[in-house]
Design a protein around this motif. Structure first.
Motif, short mmCIF file in Angstrom:
data_model
loop_
_atom_site.label_atom_id
_atom_site.label_comp_id
_atom_site.label_asym_id
_atom_site.label_seq_id
_atom_site.Cartn_x
_atom_site.Cartn_y
_atom_site.Cartn_z
N LEU A 1 0.86 -1.19 0.00
CA LEU A 1 0.00 0.00 0.00
C LEU A 1 0.90 1.24 0.00
N ILE A 2 0.83 1.99 -1.06
CA ILE A 2 1.72 3.16 -1.21
C ILE A 2 0.85 4.42 -1.25
N THR A 3 1.13 5.34 -0.34
CA THR A 3 0.22 6.51 -0.21
C THR A 3 0.96 7.83 -0.43
N PRO A 4 0.20 8.85 -0.83
CA PRO A 4 0.78 10.18 -1.06
C PRO A 4 0.68 11.03 0.20
N TRP A 5 1.18 12.26 0.11
CA TRP A 5 1.20 13.12 1.30
C TRP A 5 -0.05 13.98 1.45
N ASN A 6 -0.92 14.04 0.42
CA ASN A 6 -1.98 15.05 0.51
C ASN A 6 -3.11 14.69 1.49
N ILE B 1 3.13 -1.23 4.19
CA ILE B 1 2.64 0.12 3.93
C ILE B 1 3.81 1.10 3.82
N LYS B 2 3.77 1.90 2.76
CA LYS B 2 4.79 2.94 2.58
C LYS B 2 4.11 4.31 2.49
N PRO B 3 4.34 5.16 3.51
CA PRO B 3 3.80 6.52 3.43
C PRO B 3 4.71 7.39 2.57
N ALA B 4 4.20 8.56 2.19
CA ALA B 4 5.05 9.52 1.46
C ALA B 4 6.12 10.05 2.41
N SER B 5 7.26 10.40 1.86
CA SER B 5 8.37 10.87 2.70
C SER B 5 8.05 12.19 3.39
N SER C 1 -1.56 -1.38 -4.20
CA SER C 1 -2.57 -0.31 -4.25
C SER C 1 -1.81 0.99 -4.07
N PHE C 2 -1.94 1.87 -5.02
CA PHE C 2 -1.11 3.08 -5.05
C PHE C 2 -1.97 4.30 -5.31
N THR C 3 -1.73 5.36 -4.59
CA THR C 3 -2.32 6.66 -4.92
C THR C 3 -1.18 7.64 -5.08
N GLY C 4 -1.16 8.33 -6.21
CA GLY C 4 -0.08 9.27 -6.46
C GLY C 4 -0.13 9.76 -7.89
N SER C 5 1.04 10.09 -8.40
CA SER C 5 1.08 10.69 -9.73
C SER C 5 0.91 9.64 -10.83
N THR C 6 0.40 10.10 -11.97
CA THR C 6 0.24 9.21 -13.11
C THR C 6 1.60 8.71 -13.58
N GLU C 7 2.60 9.55 -13.45
CA GLU C 7 3.96 9.16 -13.85
C GLU C 7 4.43 7.92 -13.09
N VAL C 8 4.29 7.95 -11.78
CA VAL C 8 4.72 6.79 -10.97
C VAL C 8 3.77 5.62 -11.21
N GLY C 9 2.48 5.89 -11.37
CA GLY C 9 1.52 4.82 -11.68
C GLY C 9 1.93 4.06 -12.92
#
Ligand code: ADP
Length: 482
Positions: A151-156, A178-182, A229-237
């Protein structure tokens, strides 16, 4: 440095223990309002990520699965933990993200809502039998946990985004890494502090932090992680799609947006302006559902612009910990520079400033005032790219057909909004817009009860609702002959 009873440990969490082998390799977490370093957290090496996956694997129960009651209890316990600690988690969230503390507490409530929803609807994951008897069989459909999920999540939305994923993963019986945003690992550590006290099996939830490339590589390459399961930029997706292609991993992706916000000539302009303020400035405009292109019918453009400017001029920008602040700082310099570039580009290409400051008048720090520009067109960066900041770019339109085409004139398809008093028109426009979410006379975003996700380059899969609940299971059919 930030102090909190929920941040007594600043390490990873693997197999039910606070641990990592980073050996002093850390990265800094900043308060974007002050620029101060508020914590140092470990930059974990690949072997820690592998250990987290192994711990997850040991918690996965296939032949003797966790019962629905057990899983429901996990969900209810996390929900209650979030509710009981909403103020403290909101404070931590505000300090590392920057959003106003009341909004941050609201995000904690929102997160609790996903655990609550999954707890209340988990029965839907129970096996069922199909009454027909093709070829003299009865068919049982089981919903098996897909396995260890990354599970990879963004900072927003530091707590909202993990809640969407983790609630569904736990409901399915899937362990996770689980990996949170830095930028925002502290809210995640706070969540793990709560979960550490609960009766979750060791290895069911694991926390890893550090370099995205290191963690992403291990998660993409491990055969023991069948789903990301990832939420973030289309580039990383896109990168994750490529990097998992060999293994044909299941992906749930919530990617970028470029939301059109359409105001027809018959719309209630006050409601349209109020909703735009709430929608656009949540999180300082750093959300994938916030309006990015505002299309206003030419007959009402001036009136709408005035209403907007009136509201925008009353907004307060400042440290989110202070009372009465509406908009906090942007999360980092890169984000600030992007909004500034979009404003500069729009003004240079002929747009006019309705509210806010000229780029040259912006001060130091990460505080960007709410800004409105009129006369935007498709040649401008703010039309083509997701601005992710408090800039409201308005473009004019004349006809329904034209605005549907303009709304769809993007590779993205996440959220969109239509303001009109005409129900038939609203239905037509909603059907024509290729977006996973179309608000009609509302700027509201996702909710735990309804499926939310993107079309086109905005992603794959849904979070929330029954569709989200089913993301982490594999349906397995067991026909039984007689
Ligand atoms: P944002 O623009 O919101 O920072 P990103 O897509 O860059 O969006 O980041 C979203 C999440 O994905 C963050 O947790 C980030 O660290 C992580 N991430 C970035 N690159 C990778 C990668 N190559 N593999 C896995 N995760 C990544």
């Amino acid at each position: 440095m930030i102090e909190s009873p929920l941040l007594e440990k600043l390490t990873g969490y693997i197999g039910g223990r606070w641990t990592d082998s980073a050996q002093g390799n850390t990265f800094d977490v900043y308060n974007p309002a002050t620029g101060e370093v508020i914590a140092k957290v470990p930059s974990m090496p690949a072997e820690d990520i592998e250990a987290a996956i192994a711990a997850g694997k040991s918690a996965l129960k296939l032949t003797n699965p966790y019962s629905i009651e057990t899983r429901r209890k996990w969900l209810e316990d996390i929900r209650d933990g979030l509710k009981d600690n909403r103020e403290e988690i909101g404070r931590i969230l505000c300090m590392e993200h920057g959003k106003p503390w009341k909004e941050a507490q609201g995000e904690v409530d929102y997160a609790a809502g996903f655990f609550d929803y999954c707890a209340k609807h988990i029965q839907a994951l129970d096996a069922h039998t199909i009454p027909e008897k093709p070829k003299d069989c009865t068919w049982t459909v089981h919903y098996r946990p897909i396995g260890v999920a990354g599970l990879i999540t963004p900072w927003n939305f530091p707590i909202g985004m993990i809640a969407k994923k983790l609630s569904a993963a736990l409901a399915a019986g899937c362990p996770s890494v689980i990996k949170p945003a830095s930028e925002t690992p502290l809210t995640m550590i706070a969540l793990f502090s709560l979960m550490d006290k609960l009766d979750l099996p060791d290895g069911m939830v694991n926390l890893v932090m550090g370099k995205a490339s290191v963690i992403g590589k291990v998660l993409c390459e491990s055969p023991d992680v069948p789903m990301l399961s990832f939420t973030g930029s289309t580039e990383v997706g896109r990168k994750l799609i490529v990097d998992t292609a060999d293994q044909v991993k299941k992906l749930a992706l919530e990617l970028g947006g470029n939301a059109p916000y359409i105001v027809f000539e018959d719309a209630d302009l006050d409601a349209a302006a109020d909703n735009l303020i709430a929608n656009k400035f949540r999180g300082g405009g750093q959300t994938c559902v916030c309006a990015n292109r505002i299309f206003v019918h030419e007959k009402v453009a001036d009136a709408f612009g005035e209403k907007l400017a009136e509201r925008v001029n009353k907004m307060t920008v400042g440290d989110g910990m202070n009372e009465g602040v509406d908009i906090g700082p942007l999360v980092n310099k890169q984000g600030f520079d992007k909004v500034k570039r979009h404003l500069d580009d729009a003004l240079q290409k002929g747009a006019s400033l309705v509210a806010g400051k000229q780029p040259g008048e912006l001060g130091d720090g990460l505080f960007f005032p709410p800004t409105v520009v009129l006369g935007v067109n498709r040649d401008m960066c703010c039309y083509q790219e997701e601005t992710f900041g408090p800039l409201v770019p308005m473009a004019l339109f004349r006809t329904e057909e034209e605005v549907i085409e303009a709304g769809n004139d993007t590779e993205f398809g996440l959220a969109s909004y239509v303001f009109t008093a005409d129900a038939e028109r609203a239905q037509r426009v909603a059907a024509g817009l290729r977006f996973g979410h179309v608000g009609w006379n509302t700027g509201t975003g996702p909710t735990p009860e309804a499926p939310f996700g993107g079309m086109k380059a905005s992603g794959i899969g849904r979070e929330g609702g029954l569709e989200g609940l089913f993301e982490f299971v594999e349906p397995q059919t067991v026909p039984r002959g007689f």
